[in-house]
Design an enzyme around this catalytic site. Structure first.
Site, mmCIF file in Angstrom:
data_model
loop_
_atom_site.group_PDB
_atom_site.id
_atom_site.type_symbol
_atom_site.label_atom_id
_atom_site.label_comp_id
_atom_site.label_asym_id
_atom_site.label_seq_id
_atom_site.Cartn_x
_atom_site.Cartn_y
_atom_site.Cartn_z
ATOM 1 N N GLU A 18 0.836 -1.212 0.000
ATOM 2 C CA GLU A 18 0.000 0.000 0.000
ATOM 3 C C GLU A 18 0.858 1.243 0.000
ATOM 4 O OE1 GLU A 18 -1.927 3.306 2.501
ATOM 5 O OE2 GLU A 18 -0.129 2.091 2.840
ATOM 6 N N ARG B 233 -10.352 8.663 1.245
ATOM 7 C CA ARG B 233 -8.950 8.322 1.484
ATOM 8 C C ARG B 233 -8.489 7.408 0.349
ATOM 9 N NH1 ARG B 233 -6.041 8.826 6.090
ATOM 10 N NH2 ARG B 233 -4.100 7.644 6.266
#
Length: 325
Positions: A117, A160
């Site tokens: 990520e 987000r």
């Protein structure tokens, strides 16, 4: 049940999500002492200088000490990569970066899957050359890699966007799983955006300490700065949110730049910042998650975290059923 390791573990967002998906953590690594404190408090592990299953600096790790595992997880820091037209491969182009340390683990341990990520900006960093180098490095290590940008909105009341790289080793036959060009993302299911709102995570007004209310001086400073920037033709963002809203992204700098998410408290009151517990909820952490550090450290930790319920959904999409039974 699948086994996983938690690299650049932070406070355990990946671990929280993977355990909800049926995984077992066999090793973790995190250097920051305050993040280690929060991690150890919540996962009942020994935060000791020489703890075998909770390493500190990844650069000091002996690869032989890392247990075999099915899935490697990492929210890796993005550092500059030396591409410049070279073709020597990842060992040369990523040397000196923390990604190189991650790649060494993948090369040595050969996990079946990985999930990485990073911020969305990784895709455009250095006009895309950084992402190109990362993808080529992972391909050279023998993995098919599928990137996807996911917005956490719906999992939490927060916009987000982050990029996720799902990888599977080339020699693994998944049958009909990961069956098209989308890889695991063909199976990924996200909640409807806006299904969660700020009202779902806010404390009752009378239970929030006045220390979280912004002072008159602070608000005057915001207005002054906004006017100065407007005179120059620039924009200056501060945002006051209401209970029915979805916020922007919580950042690690929230302790000193709370203007990114201010909470409305009424027409005749200054807005306030989120409390650390509200930040935990905004990121999708459960009520029982312990916050043993100062507010400043808590804001930094949650702002740097992944969203656990999103990670759970990704793992459910990535792993065939027999890995999760």
């Amino acid at each position: 049940m699948f086994t996983f390791i938690d690299v650049f573990a932070g406070i355990g967002g990946f671990r929280q999500g993977c355990e909800l998906a049926g995984g077992l953590c066999v090793w973790a690594c995190e250097k920051d002492k305050f993040a280690r404190q929060t991690y150890a408090s919540n996962f009942d592990i020994d935060d000791h200088e020489f703890a075998h299953d909770f390493a500190k600096d990844i650069k000091d790790v002996d690869l032989m000490d890392i247990p075999d595992h099915d899935v490697l997880l990492a929210g890796f820091p993005c550092q500059p990569f030396s591409t410049a037209g070279r073709r020597e491969g990842f060992a040369h182009e990523t040397q000196g970066t923390l990604f190189f340390e991650l790649a060494k683990i993948i090369k040595e341990k050969q996990p079946t899957f990985f999930l990485l990520e990073n911020v969305k900006g990784l895709l455009s960093h250095k006009s895309g050359s950084t992402m190109f180098t990362i993808m080529r490095a992972l391909n050279e290590l023998g993995y098919k890699v599928y990137p996807k940008v996911i917005d956490a909105d719906g999992f939490v009341p927060q916009h987000r966007e982050r990029v996720y790289l799902a990888g599977v080793r080339d020699d693994i036959d998944l049958g009909s799983y990961w069956h098209d060009l989308r890889g695991p993302w063909a199976e990924f299911e996200a909640p409807q955006k806006g299904s969660l709102q700020l009202r779902h995570i806010l404390e009752p007004h009378d239970q929030v300490s006045v220390k979280y209310t912004m002072s008159d001086r602070y608000m005057a400073g915001l207005l002054t700065h906004e006017a100065k920037q407007a005179a120059k033709g620039n924009t200056f963002g501060y945002r006051i949110y209401h209970p029915g809203d979805v916020t922007g992204a919580l950042t690690a700098s929230y302790a000193r730049s709370a203007q990114s998410i201010l909470i409305h408290q009424g027409e005749h009151m200054n807005p306030r910042k989120l409390t650390p517990r509200e930040c935990a909820r905004l990121m999708g952490y459960p009520e029982h998650f312990k916050i043993p550090v100062s507010d400043t450290q808590a804001y930094k930790q949650f702002g740097n975290s992944v969203v656990p319920p999103l990670i759970r959904a990704v793992m459910n999409a990535m792993l065939p059923w027999h890995y999760r039974e």
